[in-house]
Design an enzyme around this catalytic site. Structure first.
Site, PDB file in Angstrom:
ATOM      1  N   SER A 117      17.562  -1.253   6.934  1.00  0.00           N
ATOM      2  CA  SER A 117      16.576  -0.525   8.183  1.00  0.00           C
ATOM      3  C   SER A 117      15.450   0.426   7.997  1.00  0.00           C
ATOM      4  CB  SER A 117      17.351  -0.082   8.801  1.00  0.00           C
ATOM      5  OG  SER A 117      18.556   0.840   8.545  1.00  0.00           O
ATOM      6  N   HIS A 138      13.909  -7.536   7.785  1.00  0.00           N
ATOM      7  CA  HIS A 138      14.400  -6.689   9.153  1.00  0.00           C
ATOM      8  C   HIS A 138      15.024  -7.740   9.968  1.00  0.00           C
ATOM      9  CE1 HIS A 138      15.260  -2.998  10.894  1.00  0.00           C
ATOM     10  NE2 HIS A 138      16.255  -3.158  11.092  1.00  0.00           N
ATOM     11  N   GLU A 150      11.242  -8.345  11.029  1.00  0.00           N
ATOM     12  CA  GLU A 150      10.633  -7.336  10.799  1.00  0.00           C
ATOM     13  C   GLU A 150       9.872  -7.766   9.881  1.00  0.00           C
ATOM     14  OE1 GLU A 150       9.996  -3.154  13.322  1.00  0.00           O
ATOM     15  OE2 GLU A 150      11.368  -3.369  11.950  1.00  0.00           O
ATOM     16  N   ASN A 188      12.484   1.111  14.266  1.00  0.00           N
ATOM     17  CA  ASN A 188      13.161   2.274  14.194  1.00  0.00           C
ATOM     18  C   ASN A 188      13.006   3.352  14.508  1.00  0.00           C
ATOM     19  OD1 ASN A 188      15.649   0.649  14.231  1.00  0.00           O
ATOM     20  ND2 ASN A 188      15.681   0.192  11.986  1.00  0.00           N
TER      21      ASN A 188
HETATM   22  N1  CAA Z   1      27.596 -12.675  17.464  1.00  0.00           N
HETATM   23  C1  CAA Z   1      26.947 -13.571  17.785  1.00  0.00           C
HETATM   24  N2  CAA Z   1      26.719 -14.059  19.281  1.00  0.00           N
HETATM   25  C2  CAA Z   1      26.269 -12.923  20.324  1.00  0.00           C
HETATM   26  C3  CAA Z   1      27.495 -11.897  19.974  1.00  0.00           C
HETATM   27  C4  CAA Z   1      27.997 -12.025  18.083  1.00  0.00           C
HETATM   28  N3  CAA Z   1      28.400 -10.041  17.938  1.00  0.00           N
HETATM   29  N4  CAA Z   1      27.672 -11.329  20.713  1.00  0.00           N
HETATM   30  C5  CAA Z   1      26.633 -11.885  21.894  1.00  0.00           C
HETATM   31  N5  CAA Z   1      26.755 -12.428  21.779  1.00  0.00           N
HETATM   32  C6  CAA Z   1      26.235 -14.100  22.071  1.00  0.00           C
HETATM   33  C7  CAA Z   1      27.257 -14.792  23.564  1.00  0.00           C
HETATM   34  O1  CAA Z   1      28.499 -15.619  22.545  1.00  0.00           O
HETATM   35  C8  CAA Z   1      25.894 -15.289  24.484  1.00  0.00           C
HETATM   36  O2  CAA Z   1      26.365 -16.443  23.924  1.00  0.00           O
HETATM   37  P1  CAA Z   1      25.149 -17.244  25.020  1.00  0.00           P
HETATM   38  O3  CAA Z   1      24.676 -16.752  26.153  1.00  0.00           O
HETATM   39  O4  CAA Z   1      25.003 -18.681  24.417  1.00  0.00           O
HETATM   40  O5  CAA Z   1      26.996 -18.165  25.639  1.00  0.00           O
HETATM   41  C9  CAA Z   1      25.221 -13.990  24.085  1.00  0.00           C
HETATM   42  O6  CAA Z   1      25.036 -13.563  23.054  1.00  0.00           O
HETATM   43  C10 CAA Z   1      24.850 -13.246  25.550  1.00  0.00           C
HETATM   44  O7  CAA Z   1      26.745 -12.904  24.988  1.00  0.00           O
HETATM   45  P2  CAA Z   1      27.391 -11.444  26.322  1.00  0.00           P
HETATM   46  O8  CAA Z   1      27.149 -13.384  27.676  1.00  0.00           O
HETATM   47  O9  CAA Z   1      28.607 -11.709  25.846  1.00  0.00           O
HETATM   48  O10 CAA Z   1      27.075 -10.683  26.171  1.00  0.00           O
HETATM   49  P3  CAA Z   1      25.412  -9.386  27.043  1.00  0.00           P
HETATM   50  O11 CAA Z   1      24.433 -10.998  27.738  1.00  0.00           O
HETATM   51  O12 CAA Z   1      25.883  -8.651  26.471  1.00  0.00           O
HETATM   52  O13 CAA Z   1      24.846  -9.766  25.421  1.00  0.00           O
HETATM   53  C11 CAA Z   1      24.232  -8.444  23.189  1.00  0.00           C
HETATM   54  C12 CAA Z   1      25.350  -8.951  23.596  1.00  0.00           C
HETATM   55  C13 CAA Z   1      23.358  -9.715  23.512  1.00  0.00           C
HETATM   56  C14 CAA Z   1      24.214  -7.994  22.498  1.00  0.00           C
HETATM   57  C15 CAA Z   1      22.999  -7.260  24.199  1.00  0.00           C
HETATM   58  O14 CAA Z   1      24.040  -6.684  24.711  1.00  0.00           O
HETATM   59  C16 CAA Z   1      22.043  -6.828  24.130  1.00  0.00           C
HETATM   60  O15 CAA Z   1      20.689  -7.501  23.045  1.00  0.00           O
HETATM   61  N6  CAA Z   1      22.620  -5.901  23.530  1.00  0.00           N
HETATM   62  C17 CAA Z   1      21.168  -4.953  22.548  1.00  0.00           C
HETATM   63  C18 CAA Z   1      21.202  -5.470  21.104  1.00  0.00           C
HETATM   64  C19 CAA Z   1      19.856  -4.482  19.607  1.00  0.00           C
HETATM   65  O16 CAA Z   1      19.649  -3.840  20.833  1.00  0.00           O
HETATM   66  N7  CAA Z   1      20.271  -4.784  19.335  1.00  0.00           N
HETATM   67  C20 CAA Z   1      19.339  -4.268  17.810  1.00  0.00           C
HETATM   68  C21 CAA Z   1      19.883  -3.245  17.507  1.00  0.00           C
HETATM   69  S1  CAA Z   1      18.436  -2.626  16.261  1.00  0.00           S
HETATM   70  C22 CAA Z   1      18.872  -3.041  15.284  1.00  0.00           C
HETATM   71  O17 CAA Z   1      20.076  -4.260  15.025  1.00  0.00           O
HETATM   72  C23 CAA Z   1      18.380  -2.776  13.365  1.00  0.00           C
HETATM   73  C24 CAA Z   1      18.582  -1.545  13.369  1.00  0.00           C
HETATM   74  O18 CAA Z   1      17.977  -2.082  11.794  1.00  0.00           O
HETATM   75  C25 CAA Z   1      19.297  -0.368  13.630  1.00  0.00           C
END
Ligand code: CAA
Length: 282
Positions: A117, A138, A150, A188
């Site tokens: 990351s 990434h 990325e 990031n």
């Molecule tokens: N694994 C697989 N699928 C998942 C999951 C997981 N951990 N979490 C959620 N999902 C799926 C669900 O099954 C659901 O699928 P369907 O629509 O097909 O049924 C869908 O995602 C939506 O999930 P929920 O309805 O349970 O919940 P939500 O609408 O609140 O979405 C979320 C959950 C996708 C995590 C959303 O909250 C989100 O986009 N959050 C932000 C995530 C983000 O910013 N990620 C980047 C982090 S930074 C990074 O990763 C890089 C780094 O270097 C630090």
């Protein structure tokens, strides 16, 4: 369809292995900790079972995908792969060692990618004798849901390697974005200062965690507030990325908030430890 290796079966590694297997590739999922490997494979099985329940896959398709994933604790398995994606913990020493070992056992044409990351791809490239075939790939958490990859080009990454990995990411159903090898890349560099600022707002008593997150969810339409997201990413990872930005740019605007440092020192790492800015009962 190709043979690939994913190194590390944590949250990111198991998600990455699943997307490759879903795209038809055979995946060696390599993890030194047997307990972590078992957990990673169980998460993939649960995700596939959910897809079958939701009618997105048949039971047979799910079995075929699972059959493409071969778990192992033996790094030697990587030597048959066209592409290796390293997704071990965020440590320069550990990643450098892994790249050195992979370089010594993989054929010269194997591309070595890192899911780092924030660690420099150019630096990882210099640990190998094939810096032209070292690149960043990434992914974002949750890997199955997030469309972005990325694709990070080190100073010596060749055009051919870059084009190949961009195409491969598209084949996985992702949207690759080419970025340069600068601290924090793009995602990031933009995301973490926002999270750090939210921690400062909490630290200075401007509002409580729930209020800060509500402001960003309802005011900016973010799916998660910054503190909730920090817990999701892991506060140790957030601190490590802020430190890379701070060291890399030498600019005080990237100084990690003392509260973030304190929480990491106390072992409050977010969801994975059961407590961060919020509590997560087992
Ligand atoms: N694994 C697989 N699928 C998942 C999951 C997981 N951990 N979490 C959620 N999902 C799926 C669900 O099954 C659901 O699928 P369907 O629509 O097909 O049924 C869908 O995602 C939506 O999930 P929920 O309805 O349970 O919940 P939500 O609408 O609140 O979405 C979320 C959950 C996708 C995590 C959303 O909250 C989100 O986009 N959050 C932000 C995530 C983000 O910013 N990620 C980047 C982090 S930074 C990074 O990763 C890089 C780094 O270097 C630090």
């Amino acid at each position: 369809m190709a043979e690939v290796t994913v190194l590390g079966a944590g949250t990111m590694g198991s998600g990455i292995a699943q997307v490759f297997a879903q795209a038809g590739d055979t995946v060696h999922l390599i993890e030194v900790s047997l307990a972590q490997l078992t957990r990673g494979i169980a998460v993939i099985e649960t995700n596939l079972a959910r897809s079958v329940e939701k009618g997105r896959l048949t039971a047979n398709e799910s079995e075929v995908i699972m059959g493409r994933i071969v778990g192992s604790s033996d790094l030697e398995q990587a030597k048959y792969s066209e592409l290796v994606v390293e997704a071990i913990h965020e440590s320069l020493i550990a990643k450098t060692e892994a790249f050195r070992a992979l370089d010594s056992m993989c054929p010269p044409e194997t591309i070595l990618a890192s899911n780092t990351s924030s660690i420099s791809i150019t630096t990882l490239g210099t640990a190998t004798g094939r810096a032209d075939r070292v690149i960043g790939m990434h992914f974002f958490n949750p890997v199955l849901v997030m469309k972005l990859v990325e694709v990070v080009r080190g100073l010596a990454t060749s055009d051919e390697t870059h084009a190949h990995v961009m195409d491969w990411a598209r084949r996985l159903g992702k949207e690759p974005v080419a970025v340069g090898d600068s601290p924090g890349f793009v995602a990031n560099r933009v995301l973490l200062p926002m999270i750090n600022e939210a921690v400062f707002a909490l630290y200075e008593g401007v509002a409580d965690a729930g209020e800060i997150d509500t402001v960003m969810r309802l005011g900016m339409n973010h799916p998660m507030g910054p503190l909730e997201l920090a817990d999701f990413i892991g506060l140790d990872v957030c601190l490590s990325i802020m430190s890379v930005l701070y060291d890399g740019f030498g600019d005080p605007k990237y100084r990690p908030c003392p509260l973030l440092k304190q929480m990491v020192a106390a072992g409050r790492l977010g969801r994975k430890s059961g407590q961060g800015f919020y509590r997560y009962p087992a």
